[in-house]
Design a protein around this motif. Sequence first.
Motif, PDB file in Angstrom:
ATOM      1  N   SER A  99     -83.031  44.753  24.233  1.00 38.94           N
ATOM      2  CA  SER A  99     -84.337  44.440  24.803  1.00 38.94           C
ATOM      3  C   SER A  99     -84.402  44.854  26.261  1.00 38.94           C
ATOM      4  N   LEU A 100     -83.302  44.613  26.940  1.00 38.91           N
ATOM      5  CA  LEU A 100     -83.255  44.997  28.348  1.00 38.91           C
ATOM      6  C   LEU A 100     -83.454  46.507  28.482  1.00 38.91           C
ATOM      7  N   PHE A 101     -82.851  47.240  27.553  1.00 35.74           N
ATOM      8  CA  PHE A 101     -83.013  48.690  27.613  1.00 35.74           C
ATOM      9  C   PHE A 101     -84.481  49.076  27.427  1.00 35.74           C
ATOM     10  N   VAL A 102     -85.142  48.337  26.552  1.00 35.31           N
ATOM     11  CA  VAL A 102     -86.565  48.635  26.368  1.00 35.31           C
ATOM     12  C   VAL A 102     -87.304  48.384  27.674  1.00 35.31           C
ATOM     13  N   VAL A 103     -86.985  47.250  28.295  1.00 37.10           N
ATOM     14  CA  VAL A 103     -87.655  46.928  29.552  1.00 37.10           C
ATOM     15  C   VAL A 103     -87.384  48.016  30.583  1.00 37.10           C
ATOM     16  N   LEU A 104     -86.204  48.554  30.557  1.00 34.04           N
ATOM     17  CA  LEU A 104     -85.834  49.566  31.545  1.00 34.04           C
ATOM     18  C   LEU A 104     -86.209  50.970  31.081  1.00 34.04           C
ATOM     19  N   ASP A 105     -87.030  51.067  30.091  1.00 34.56           N
ATOM     20  CA  ASP A 105     -87.585  52.341  29.630  1.00 34.56           C
ATOM     21  C   ASP A 105     -86.608  53.214  28.866  1.00 34.56           C
ATOM     22  N   ALA A 106     -85.453  52.683  28.512  1.00 34.63           N
ATOM     23  CA  ALA A 106     -84.494  53.515  27.792  1.00 34.63           C
ATOM     24  C   ALA A 106     -84.652  53.273  26.293  1.00 34.63           C
ATOM     25  N   VAL A 107     -85.696  53.828  25.734  1.00 37.86           N
ATOM     26  CA  VAL A 107     -86.015  53.466  24.355  1.00 37.86           C
ATOM     27  C   VAL A 107     -84.996  54.018  23.365  1.00 37.86           C
TER      28      VAL A 107
END
Lengths: 118, 494, 95, 105, 161, 496, 324
Positions: G42-50
């Motif tokens: 989820s953190l990766f999603v928040v950080l734009d690393a889809v």
Amino acid sequence: MSGLLGLYNYWIVIILMMTGFYAVIARPNLIKQIIGLFIFQTSVFILFISMANIEGGTAPIIKEGIRLYSNPLPHVLILTAIVVSLATTALGLALVVRIKEAYGTINEDNIHVQDEED
Amino acid sequence: MLISDLPVLQVVIPLAAAPVCLLLRNPRHAWACALIASWLVLAIALMLVQRVHAVGTLSYAIGAWVAPWGIEYRIDMAGALMVLVVAIIGALVMPFARRSIEHEILEKCTGLFYTCYLLCLCGLLGMVVTGDAFNLFVFLEISSLSSYVLISLGSRRRALTAAYQYLIMGTIGATFILIGVGLLYMMTGTLNMVDLSQRLPEVANTRTIMAAFAFVTVGVSIKLALFPLHQWLPNAYTDAPSVVSAFIAATATKVGVYVLLRFFFTVFGMQFSFDAMHVGEILMLLAVAGILIASLVAVFQDNVKRMLAYSSVAQIGYIILGISMASAAGVSAGMIHLFNHAMIKGALFLAIGCIFLRLGSAELRDMHGLARHMPWTMAAFVAGGLSLIGIPLTSGFISKWYLASAALSGGYWPLVVLILASSLIGLIYMWRVVEVAYFHVPGTMMHKVREAPAVMLIPTWLLIGINLYVGMDASLITDITRQGAEILIGEALQ
Amino acid sequence: MFIAISAVILVAIAIGLLRAFLGPTLYDRVLAANMSGTLTVLMVAVLGFMTGRPEFLDIALVYVLISFVSTIAVLRVCGTGCGASRDPEADSGEG
Amino acid sequence: METVIYILSWIFLLGGAIFLLVGAIGILRFPDFYTRLHAVSVCDTMGAGLVLAGLMLQGGFSLVTVKLLLIFYFMIFTGPTAVHALAQAALQGKLKPVVDEHEQQ
Amino acid sequence: MSNLKHAFNMTLFLFAIWLLLSGHYTLLLLIFGLLSTLLIVLLAHRAELIDREIHPVLLKPSLLPYWLWLAREMIKSNIDVSLRILNPRMPISPKIFTVRAGQKTDLGRVTYGNSITLVPGTVTVDVDDDIFTVHALTQEAAADLESGEMNRRVCNVENVF
Amino acid sequence: MSPELTVLACVALPLLAPALITALHRWPNPRETATLLTSGCLFLLVYSLHDDVLRGSRPAIDLAEPLPGLKIGFEVEPLGMLFALLASFLWIVTSVYSIGYLRSHHEWRQTSYYSYFAVALGSAMGIAFAGNMFTLFVFYELLTLSTYPLVTHAGDDNAREGGRMYLGYLLGTSIILLLLALVWTWSLTGTLDFRAGGILEGVVTPGVAGILLVLYIFGIGKAAVMPFHLWLPAAMVAPTPVSALLHAVAVVKAGVFTVLKVVIYIFGIDFLANIPVTQWLMYVAAATILLAAIVALRQDNLKLRLAWSTISQLSYIVMCALLVTPLGIVGGGMHIVMHGFAKITLFFCAGAILTATHKTRISELNGIGRHMPWTMAAFTVGALSMIGIPPTAGFISKWYILLGAIETREAVAAGVIIMSTLLNAAYFLPIVYVAFFRTPNDTLESMPGHNTRDTDGEAPPLVVLALTVTAAGTLALFFLPDLPLDLMLQLSGGSP
Amino acid sequence: MEILIDTILLVLLMITGFSIVRMRSLLAATMLTSIYSLLSASLFVVLDAVDVALTEAAIGAGISTILLLATIALTTDREKPPQRTPMLPLIVVIITGMALIYGTLDMPHFGNPQAPVHLHVAPAYLHDTPGEIGIPNVVTSVLASYRGYDTLGELAVIFTAGAGVLTLLGYRTRGGNSMDPGIRKLLILRVIGKLFFPLILLFALYVQFHGDYGPGGGFQAGVIFATGFILYALAFGLGNAQRLIPHQLLRIMVAFGMLLYIGVGIESMLLGGKFLEYNVLADDPVSGQHLGIILIELGVGITVASVMLMIYYVFRSRQPEGDL
């Protein structure tokens, strides 16, 4: 974000890394070590991804009307690193299974005792 | 495919041969496949050395994407030498492997063994030639993972724990390297080593770069088993199958040293590494401690493979000692020893492999009077041992000579004494084997023991031959290392 | 607004986590993990809208599938053998 | 019309969020494993459904809506299956449910 | 013969899903989509998974009344359970009991079982042929289920399959 | 054959001989013949060079150059010639002796014995003809290694213990000290060639040269200068022929020979004379002479007494070298030969006594001269030579040494020589005395299990033949010292 | 405002991490690890690393959790309390952590657009991808083309892991159609599995072929594909799964994917380009790139899927009979 506030993000990630690292080196249970390794590596990935972030940026998939993208390179690196981490985990677990079969235990202390008896 | 594609071909060939090996069901076929691949690699390595000698540093942009954007393969003289070391060992171990593997490993694992072997070879070669810091990490992992598997194939159950221990430490090391590379990238925005070296001076005095340096150094040091991060090594070498011990002992740690060199001199630059970070002093201290302690521990080992493993830790200390002097003479001495030690340890472990084939053991107590029954093997072992000690006319002497004179010219007096004194400790542990094998009455079980087969003896003696040749005429190797060291140090001075 | 929704979901995840720590049985933990999975899916969906890139829904889809399979895997792989009576956390509290 | 949809979507989203939170509180408050299952059901059905519906309204009708529907569709099937599998495993694992003694009699 | 029909139905269904997911309608991707669908159908065939019980049946329009009824039930019980959760006294009275499922097919039983679980307040704990063990949060929820309305409705649904 | 090739052959022949000896291991007689033949040929080859050398030519050949300035190469010069002649001649004699000795003792592993012996001699030849310090060092180490199996020939724990000590001392000193000195010298000068007048002069300060000299002198453990002398008594566990040739001639003489070479060709006499450390080292050598002689006095075991005597006598030569005068050098060179002949005779006699009577202790030798007149006569000749009484060879070398000491006005050296002569007399003459003038000790002879028949008469004829030859040589060298003397004079470049 | 969510997630991660270390039940730790992984995804999603988020979810919460579980099933769930004093590890950890924190002090701040990473190499990727590669997902273009060699290495790593696990644990075939006794009770799971198996596979292939446009690619697709089969194996028993995809086929597929990737590289060399230079694969460089990327992604997908499945088979086939 000014001053040290811009860094707290990294610090938490470092604490995460160290949590995993601690589990690797302090716990005698082999599976726990592997879990620790997993946490350690995952946290390193978070560090990389944090550095790729850009304020106001968005995912690096080119689309009309978007000007600012996050840095794609760390993403690529981490994709690779995740795979490596998975490979390591799989291999480590396979070893753990074999060790359990050979020694009857997966506790490092007990294994050392048995090794010395050999 | 032209001659210009050689840098990448030599990594891709074993990589392509690995899946083919997996497909081949017959162990013999798998062996043949691995053999062909490894000999092709050797041929390419020789051509590479020749080409680097002729035209200087080679650069190959993979995918035709130029350097900082794509991944670059970069081979200078030092790299070519490393490629050669890995290729020689890789190629010579292969003919040896068939009999030894048939004896030590279950038949159903044989094909997989060669697969992993080729992957390990590919990983090591990739680490050497790559000019990209992250690509280095990837190939490091290929070689590491495959070597964990190879080690775990040892016949005793301890091989499993050894492999596991190596896996844990190796992964920690690799993760440290990853952290270091990440920090470097964070401050420079690039991963290419040459590009890094150009961009680093601007940010060299930041704390981030210092941390990056520390992490890379520690990470690589685990891989190359620098004292006191060597704990994985003795177990791994002892319990691995003979072929694996020979291959890994001769190549893996050496490549680690080479990576360290690359980082110190090419990436960070000599000035930063040695003047700002004082890594020379630290390394020297650790190297000295490693040489002394590991040599002493080796004296008390009753398993010959374990003894050689500890000796490896000590010998790595020598190499690091040379590097820690941070002079052209020191680095080139370190590199000479790197080459020589690879050949020596390769030969010694192969000889032990021959013994293991016949005796089923590498314990000292089982070797009483062995020299009568396996004269050629033991002669090879003795020759290798003499070289390890540094008796004149062997390659070990050349490297110790260079090391000692480098230490002298650097004014490190006590080091010279240490180098010489520790080779005496080397004498003690090697002599224990010689004494048992030559001057003890053979045990009752011994009469069944025959000399090892020629396919195993010939590679062993070829390595010994390289040793003796270098001992007689070191000009070739010293030429190469001098050029290599000058390029490394020269890059640092630019 | 999306922020508020995400924050609420995060709080819900936190509570789920709390259940995962408290146990007391393995099943409670698995249940908590399963719920966290559902919540994460929703959060990712919301985040996709928040950042204006709803194509991220693919990720949410993956999460649904993965969290389902792994929940099933816990139960099938460890089977009944890893029953509540053997959960060491239940008798010792913490490690 | 747009405003209505907009407001409606936010109502859905907020409602969904509230149900999610309630479900979470439930999983914390309920006394034993089997009762907690019901709390999870609240999350899986109402919470998820409302949030996704809200998002659908936000996105207007497009492929995004289809994907959200797909997610919902998946959830409707996987959620109860997982819960059931868990409950079944717990029962086979000899985990005794707390039942209301008084009412049983 | 009927198997072929099911396979065809499945192919259509999967390809439709592909189109909905994809959003890029270039020739290349359509071909990939078709190939993927065929590959999956082939695999499903090998796994002997292609029979009457495949996805499309769940989406038949004639099932709509049931889905709507279920949704209403869900909303009702959701609110009920939520209130109980938030109630400081937490008025619950858990109960475990068995019900008999009247459905004949596997899919029908599964629909019933999952419907039970989907409605908060009741969870299918065990399935043994047609005997379902159910855990209910409250006596009321248990009574609702025991009234057999859901069973009846699912049986009706089954006939549509 | 050109002289260069002859040099090569001199080194190669004994090194290759083991192949032949091993090939013949099933047939003892041809095997021993092979040894004798090799030794004979070797001596002839060496001898054929000596004319050239006397005429001033220096046959040289380089084989390889592993590192710049480090060559494997040979060059014959007078001192080496002298050493080579001595070693190769005595090898013949020792071979004869060995045959008799080993056969009468029914020793095991005779084939490997002869093989290693040949290798050891080859190494000695390499040392003698080494054209530079590096080559010398190589053969020096090879000599150590090839004699190890001979020392531990008995194969029991005692022998191995002795062997370890032997190896430890010799390799230890050579690697830590000598090699260090070599590396240092090389890094200072870039070469290790032997050059007349030395290579260090003008390159190093006297302080550094002093340290280097210390490293060299102590690094050459084979010269057995105290405190690195203990290996020599330890090596006495070896069979007697080994002690005789190797520990009286080849090995120890290789040591002092190396000292001489270093003094002459690395440092240069003139340069060395200006270094204060030289004198101090000379005092160490002098102390070794006296102390070792005193220890010898207290030994009851005959071979050990001889060994301690060897330590003492070796330091004579070291002392000569450190007198840094041409006369001293001549004395040292002569003493290599003279002591060689005398000491080998003594060891032969000790071996003969052991063979004939199984006795090793001096206190058991009462009246043995009556049973073994030839042996004990030879022993007497050797003893006299050791003391330096004319008409034995020892007198000549001692004379030159004394001259050297007087020339440099080293009162200490002269005093030590005289003192030690007295001590020599004190530990050798009693043996002669008890052998001839004490009545045999009956209680010992009647000990159970003792073969009384053996005590009646001499050792096997081959043994007696060998010791007679060396004793005769000891006498002959007194009357005809020309050959060694000419060589030494050519080296020191003038008349005495 | 993303920073808020980011922070909360990090705090949650931290709590999870701590409790994983403290947990003594390995199963519980595994469940928490799975949550940890999901949270970091989820953190990766928040950080734009889809793309990373997709991978992390598929791997961390999926396959590696399953592997951990399989290992625990084969070994033990209980962790003995450590006998050693944790002082030394603690010191090491603290020193390492301090070193890292020290290193952060000069770092560019989180999200700073002026950080060197955003100025040097990466902008070129973002700028050139549409023109040179012609696909919108820059991560895929970098992964498959600019740094395609890394990806080959990554594939080799996975291949190594597959070969390694196979070497270590060997392979046992399950008796064909046998279902374990408990399977009768799994009615719901079986039917749902049957319904979802094709859907998961379809989704995997969708991810495979849409990696150019959105998050995903061969790797993620491979993992999801394997997950589909794992679901099948869970619902229908391992024996059936092995009948569906036999081990021997897997072995061939593993090798085939690798060889396909390498083959593309070699082919581009034969056509006169450099290794992995896709430009030469077609007349037009951009379509060459496209073709190359599709092919190598396919290779990655095939190998990853088969390796994952193989590893799962190998682990599970070690389980005693009748316990599946």
